[in-house]
Structure formats: C-alpha cells, structure tokens
Design a protein around this motif. Structure first.
Motif, PDB file in Angstrom:
ATOM      1  N   THR A 187      65.109  26.819 -37.257  1.00 20.16           N
ATOM      2  CA  THR A 187      66.485  27.055 -37.690  1.00 20.16           C
ATOM      3  C   THR A 187      66.908  28.484 -37.392  1.00 20.16           C
ATOM      4  O   THR A 187      67.996  28.730 -36.853  1.00 20.16           O
ATOM      5  CB  THR A 187      66.637  26.760 -39.193  1.00 20.16           C
ATOM      6  N   ALA A 188      66.043  29.440 -37.733  1.00 18.56           N
ATOM      7  CA  ALA A 188      66.340  30.845 -37.439  1.00 18.56           C
ATOM      8  C   ALA A 188      66.449  31.065 -35.938  1.00 18.56           C
ATOM      9  O   ALA A 188      67.358  31.764 -35.455  1.00 18.56           O
ATOM     10  CB  ALA A 188      65.257  31.744 -38.033  1.00 18.56           C
ATOM     11  N   GLY A 189      65.530  30.472 -35.192  1.00 18.28           N
ATOM     12  CA  GLY A 189      65.537  30.647 -33.743  1.00 18.28           C
ATOM     13  C   GLY A 189      66.801  30.110 -33.093  1.00 18.28           C
ATOM     14  O   GLY A 189      67.377  30.749 -32.201  1.00 18.28           O
ATOM     15  N   ILE A 190      67.245  28.946 -33.528  1.00 18.98           N
ATOM     16  CA  ILE A 190      68.466  28.355 -32.962  1.00 18.98           C
ATOM     17  C   ILE A 190      69.672  29.244 -33.239  1.00 18.98           C
ATOM     18  O   ILE A 190      70.469  29.530 -32.343  1.00 18.98           O
ATOM     19  CB  ILE A 190      68.688  26.940 -33.545  1.00 18.98           C
ATOM     20  N   ARG A 191      69.793  29.694 -34.472  1.00 24.34           N
ATOM     21  CA  ARG A 191      70.939  30.532 -34.843  1.00 24.34           C
ATOM     22  C   ARG A 191      70.952  31.826 -34.025  1.00 24.34           C
ATOM     23  O   ARG A 191      72.020  32.246 -33.536  1.00 24.34           O
ATOM     24  CB  ARG A 191      70.890  30.845 -36.338  1.00 24.34           C
ATOM     25  N   LEU A 192      69.811  32.457 -33.859  1.00 27.06           N
ATOM     26  CA  LEU A 192      69.741  33.743 -33.161  1.00 27.06           C
ATOM     27  C   LEU A 192      69.878  33.568 -31.652  1.00 27.06           C
ATOM     28  O   LEU A 192      70.595  34.324 -30.996  1.00 27.06           O
ATOM     29  CB  LEU A 192      68.418  34.437 -33.492  1.00 27.06           C
ATOM     30  N   ALA A 193      69.207  32.560 -31.093  1.00 27.31           N
ATOM     31  CA  ALA A 193      69.266  32.349 -29.649  1.00 27.31           C
ATOM     32  C   ALA A 193      70.680  31.981 -29.213  1.00 27.31           C
ATOM     33  O   ALA A 193      71.159  32.439 -28.171  1.00 27.31           O
ATOM     34  CB  ALA A 193      68.271  31.267 -29.240  1.00 27.31           C
ATOM     35  N   GLU A 194      71.353  31.155 -30.020  1.00 31.01           N
ATOM     36  CA  GLU A 194      72.714  30.771 -29.656  1.00 31.01           C
ATOM     37  C   GLU A 194      73.710  31.900 -29.867  1.00 31.01           C
ATOM     38  O   GLU A 194      74.831  31.828 -29.373  1.00 31.01           O
ATOM     39  CB  GLU A 194      73.113  29.523 -30.449  1.00 31.01           C
ATOM     40  N   ALA A 195      73.279  32.941 -30.590  1.00 28.60           N
ATOM     41  CA  ALA A 195      74.119  34.136 -30.741  1.00 28.60           C
ATOM     42  C   ALA A 195      73.822  35.170 -29.655  1.00 28.60           C
ATOM     43  O   ALA A 195      74.382  36.268 -29.678  1.00 28.60           O
ATOM     44  CB  ALA A 195      73.898  34.754 -32.124  1.00 28.60           C
ATOM     45  N   GLY A 196      72.943  34.793 -28.719  1.00 34.71           N
ATOM     46  CA  GLY A 196      72.678  35.669 -27.586  1.00 34.71           C
ATOM     47  C   GLY A 196      71.438  36.530 -27.702  1.00 34.71           C
ATOM     48  O   GLY A 196      71.184  37.361 -26.823  1.00 34.71           O
ATOM     49  N   LYS A 197      70.635  36.345 -28.726  1.00 31.17           N
ATOM     50  CA  LYS A 197      69.423  37.138 -28.893  1.00 31.17           C
ATOM     51  C   LYS A 197      68.260  36.516 -28.121  1.00 31.17           C
ATOM     52  O   LYS A 197      68.132  35.291 -28.066  1.00 31.17           O
ATOM     53  CB  LYS A 197      69.046  37.265 -30.373  1.00 31.17           C
ATOM     54  N   SER A 198      67.436  37.359 -27.535  1.00 26.65           N
ATOM     55  CA  SER A 198      66.224  36.860 -26.888  1.00 26.65           C
ATOM     56  C   SER A 198      65.170  36.651 -27.975  1.00 26.65           C
ATOM     57  O   SER A 198      64.821  37.573 -28.708  1.00 26.65           O
ATOM     58  CB  SER A 198      65.716  37.850 -25.833  1.00 26.65           C
ATOM     59  N   CYS A 199      64.701  35.412 -28.085  1.00 29.56           N
ATOM     60  CA  CYS A 199      63.797  35.036 -29.179  1.00 29.56           C
ATOM     61  C   CYS A 199      62.561  34.339 -28.644  1.00 29.56           C
ATOM     62  O   CYS A 199      62.633  33.577 -27.673  1.00 29.56           O
ATOM     63  CB  CYS A 199      64.488  34.085 -30.161  1.00 29.56           C
ATOM     64  N   ALA A 200      61.458  34.586 -29.307  1.00 27.69           N
ATOM     65  CA  ALA A 200      60.225  33.864 -29.022  1.00 27.69           C
ATOM     66  C   ALA A 200      59.633  33.384 -30.336  1.00 27.69           C
ATOM     67  O   ALA A 200      59.665  34.107 -31.337  1.00 27.69           O
ATOM     68  CB  ALA A 200      59.230  34.749 -28.277  1.00 27.69           C
ATOM     69  N   ILE A 201      59.118  32.162 -30.319  1.00 34.54           N
ATOM     70  CA  ILE A 201      58.446  31.604 -31.486  1.00 34.54           C
ATOM     71  C   ILE A 201      56.962  31.501 -31.191  1.00 34.54           C
ATOM     72  O   ILE A 201      56.557  30.905 -30.185  1.00 34.54           O
ATOM     73  CB  ILE A 201      59.006  30.210 -31.840  1.00 34.54           C
ATOM     74  N   ILE A 202      56.158  32.100 -32.043  1.00 34.39           N
ATOM     75  CA  ILE A 202      54.704  31.972 -31.948  1.00 34.39           C
ATOM     76  C   ILE A 202      54.308  30.755 -32.768  1.00 34.39           C
ATOM     77  O   ILE A 202      54.485  30.728 -33.985  1.00 34.39           O
ATOM     78  CB  ILE A 202      53.996  33.241 -32.468  1.00 34.39           C
ATOM     79  N   SER A 203      53.799  29.729 -32.095  1.00 35.46           N
ATOM     80  CA  SER A 203      53.515  28.449 -32.733  1.00 35.46           C
ATOM     81  C   SER A 203      52.015  28.195 -32.751  1.00 35.46           C
ATOM     82  O   SER A 203      51.397  27.985 -31.706  1.00 35.46           O
ATOM     83  CB  SER A 203      54.231  27.316 -31.982  1.00 35.46           C
ATOM     84  N   ASN A 204      51.452  28.202 -33.948  1.00 36.12           N
ATOM     85  CA  ASN A 204      50.004  28.057 -34.088  1.00 36.12           C
ATOM     86  C   ASN A 204      49.534  26.637 -33.855  1.00 36.12           C
ATOM     87  O   ASN A 204      48.439  26.395 -33.366  1.00 36.12           O
ATOM     88  CB  ASN A 204      49.578  28.526 -35.492  1.00 36.12           C
ATOM     89  N   GLY A 205      50.348  25.650 -34.232  1.00 38.44           N
ATOM     90  CA  GLY A 205      49.913  24.263 -34.099  1.00 38.44           C
ATOM     91  C   GLY A 205      51.007  23.302 -34.482  1.00 38.44           C
ATOM     92  O   GLY A 205      52.193  23.613 -34.398  1.00 38.44           O
ATOM     93  N   GLN A 206      50.593  22.137 -34.942  1.00 34.32           N
ATOM     94  CA  GLN A 206      51.538  21.086 -35.282  1.00 34.32           C
ATOM     95  C   GLN A 206      52.390  21.481 -36.482  1.00 34.32           C
ATOM     96  O   GLN A 206      51.884  22.003 -37.467  1.00 34.32           O
ATOM     97  CB  GLN A 206      50.772  19.803 -35.601  1.00 34.32           C
TER      98      GLN A 206
END
Length: 435
Positions: free
Chosen positions: A16-35
């Motif tokens: 949710t945070a990533g979508i809001r920030l990325a669609e506002a033009g911010k470069s975002c990366a999500i570190i995903s440990n697993g499922q």
C-alpha cells in the motif's frame, strides 16, 4: 543502489505504501523476505469491529473518537480521527481502482461476511464474490447450495451448510466429483485451492464444472456457494461459470494457501510494479547504517557489502508471524534496529491461561511518535516510518483492525514522506530566491 524510499516488507502495508509513493513519482524498492501473510488470509479486510472494552463497532468512523479515549496509543488514535477518516476513503479508492480486484464495503458501516464454516464475521471490505449481508439484514437468498469437491479436505460443505441452516437459511450440502482433477487428487499435498484453480480456470474445465453443478442442483436453489478454487488470476472464469449455470456463484475462502488472499496480493504487487516500483524477492534486511538519528543505508542478505541507500525507510516487517517481532523466552524485540517497544510486560504476563481470552502479547509492537516514526533509545529516527502489524498499541484479533491499521498507517506514512519532500523543496526554493 539508491532510491527515494526503501520499504522493508511486501505485505498489505508495504505494498500500500509502495503504490502510493510510486504513483506519486518516487523511486521505491521493496525488500521482500518471502511469502506475504496475505497468502494465508481470507481476502476480506477489517477496519474496526470492537473497541478495547469489547463494545461492538458497526460504524467504524463514528467509533474513532471513543477509541481515542480508550486507547490513546492505538495507531488510529496517534494519527487522529480526521486523518484516519480521510485515509479510509483513500484506501477504499485504492482497492476499487486496482485492476483485477472487485471489493464491496465502506468505512461508514461494517458488514458481515460468511466464513468457511457458515458463520457471520464482521468486515470492512470483502471481495464481491464472498457472500455478505448488512448488520441488520439477512442474506439475500432463501435457499442455497453449498458445494464441495470430492477429496478436497480444506473445505467441508456440511459445516457451512449446518451453520447456515441454524441461522434460518435453507442450505443443502453437496459433494461433486470432477474426473479432470483425478491427477491432483492422487497426491493430497497437491490437492489445494491454488492448484485446483489452475485446472478449473481453463475454459473447457470451467464448462465441465458447470455441467456437474447442473446435474446436482435443482431450480429452487437461488445461489451456489463454492470454495474459492476458481478465478486465481482473474474474474473471468467465475463469470463464465455463473453464465453457464444461470445462478449467482459465491466463493468462500479455504484453508491456506488462500486463493482470495493470493489474488489480492498479486493485484497490488502488479500495480506497484507497473508504477515503476522494484521488488527484491527472496532478500532480507539484516543491518542498517545509522548516522545520528537517520538511517543512511540498509544491508541485505543478497547485498551484504554494498548498502542500499534511500532518503526514507518504511518498516513494514509485520509482527511475530513474519518475524518483524521476535519473542525469546524472556524478552520481545524488534530484530532489525532494536527499536523501542510500546509495551513491555514481565514474562508471566504475556499470555492468559484461557486460550480464548485477550492475549497481552498481541498489543506488543514498536513505539512511534505521532508521525509513526519509531523510537530508538527514546529518540525518534527521523527518516524511518513504522507501519502495519509491527506497530504496538492495538490488538488486531480482538479489535478487528489488522488490515485497516496496515492500509491506513501505510497511507499515512506515505503522506508524511511526500509532505516532507514538498517542504524541503519549498525551503530550497526560498533559499535560492534569497541568494
């Protein structure tokens, strides 16, 4: 590597945070440990169903003031009634505008959804295929067919049917045999909802399912309830089945892995990536570089020697289930940064003997300021925001607010980041003009 924002965790809060920030033009990366924990969820989302004193909440927005009085350190209370009410609308808009998702419900009034055992459970937002009814209303059908698949042990139509009958809804349980699933059925470990859906989502197999349903179900049945074993990636197979059968098709979540939860996760993940966001799968944040009260770099399992740098960090690592919090015999701690916890109790007070009673450990989590910036040794980390289940001060199970806290806190943190950057740009412009 450098980004505007690094998000640690790819669950509901992180995406949710990533979508809001990325669609506002911010470069975002999500570190995903697993499922993601969403794979184990029903797909329905709760906002607030009970106050800490046990009072039932049917209108979440109107209950926020009472919640603030009873639990001033609840994440909703920290963010404030006005902000939370606004962000509820944003969360609903985010779900309704995400391709592949069709949800019902709103924050003005909760509804009841039917669970896999036929009971009514209060929710905020539910997939439209899940049977629901209003707080003071009954299901819209008088006679239902609850259909199970022979050999599929993760859904028992008799349980759901018996419970629905007790609530005054005529319900008839059925088991159907589908020869096309025999290959899966021979291996019980493979006979799960997701694998079944991969077969049933093929048009020729959807038609075979429709023919089998029509053999067993008479014309007096008004709607059919199936386990969520169809429509893994899209709604089209369920729509085709409904068209062929000629009756409404409802889906109930099964034991994990849950197709409805997976579908929610996949849709949000795809939206984040389409907005330009990067997901680092199978990676784990293991250490941070701190300069004063700011995180300047994050070392991960796959990038040990070269830190990932960003202006802001969103901590969405979850609670005990996701190892966002760790419990040892005599202490609970946040493992990445050793952040301050909101509540600490002696070991013998973590739990109650009655397994059905409220468990104090459910309220454990990270302490923050009003902007959801976490504390370390009593000092605020200036460029870090904690969101979702890692936060302290709420009981997601007994208060029915887990998904709501995840989405609302994530949107709130994203808002703080965007406002912070806007403020910095304004300050820079003023300085340049003065020079």
């Amino acid at each position: 590597m450098k980004f505007d924002v690094i998000i640690i965790g790819s669950g509901l809060a992180g995406l949710t945070a990533g979508i809001r920030l990325a669609e506002a033009g911010k470069s975002c990366a999500i570190i995903s440990n697993g499922q993601s924990a969403l794979h184990f969820s029903s797909g329905s989302l709760d906002l607030l169903t009970h106050l800490p004193d046990g009072s039932l909440v049917t209108q979440p927005k109107k209950a926020l003031a009472a919640l603030a009085e009873l639990a001033p350190k609840h994440p909703y209370s920290r963010m404030g009634e006005t902000q939370v009410s606004t962000l509820i609308e944003q969360a609903q808009a985010l779900l309704s505008s995400t391709k592949g998702l069709e949800y019902q419900g709103n924050g003005d009034e909760n509804h009841y959804r039917i669970t896999p055992v036929g009971r009514s459970r209060m929710s905020w937002m539910s997939p439209k295929r899940v049977p629901t009814h209003g707080v003071d209303q009954a299901l819209p059908w008088k006679k239902l067919a609850v259909v199970g698949i022979e050999g599929f042990l993760d859904f028992q139509p008799q349980f759901a049917s018996n419970t629905l009958n007790e609530q005054g809804v005529e319900s008839i349980p059925y088991h159907i045999h589908l020869p096309l699933l025999d290959r899966l059925r021979d291996n019980p470990s493979e006979f799960r909802a997701v694998n079944i859906a991969r077969y049933l989502d093929k048009p020729e197999n959807t038609k075979a399912l429709a023919e089998e349903l029509k053999k067993h179900i008479d014309d007096s049945v008004e709607a059919i309830i199936l386990p969520a074993c169809i429509g893994l990636d899209a709604e089209e197979p369920v729509m085709l089945l409904q068209q062929l059968v000629g009756k409404p098709i409802c889906l109930l979540p099964t034991l994990p892995p849950s197709l409805l939860g997976i579908r929610l996760h996949q849709a949000l993940k795809l939206r984040f990536q389409k907005a330009g966001g990067l997901i680092m799968p199978g990676d784990r944040a293991e250490q941070v570089d701190l300069v004063g009260n700011k995180v300047t770099g994050i070392h991960t399992r796959n990038h040990t020697d070269i830190p990932i740098r960003s202006e802001h960090v969103v901590l969405a690592t979850g609670s005990f289930f996701n190892n966002g919090l760790i419990a040892e015999f005599d202490r609970v701690y946040e493992p990445l940064m050793e952040l301050d916890l909101l509540e600490t109790l002696p070991r013998n007070e973590w739990t109650q003997k009655n397994v059905f009673a409220k468990q104090p450990y459910m309220r454990f989590g990270v302490d923050t300021d009003s902007q959801l910036r976490p504390m370390k040794y009593g000092e605020v980390l200036e460029n870090v925001y904690a969101v979702g289940a890692v936060l302290g001060g709420f009981d997601p199970l007994n208060e029915g607010c887990g998904a709501g806290v995840s989405m609302i806190s994530a949107l709130y943190a994203a808002q703080q980041i965007l406002q912070h950057n806007k403020s910095e740009q304004t300050t820079s412009a003023v300085v340049e003009a003065a020079q």
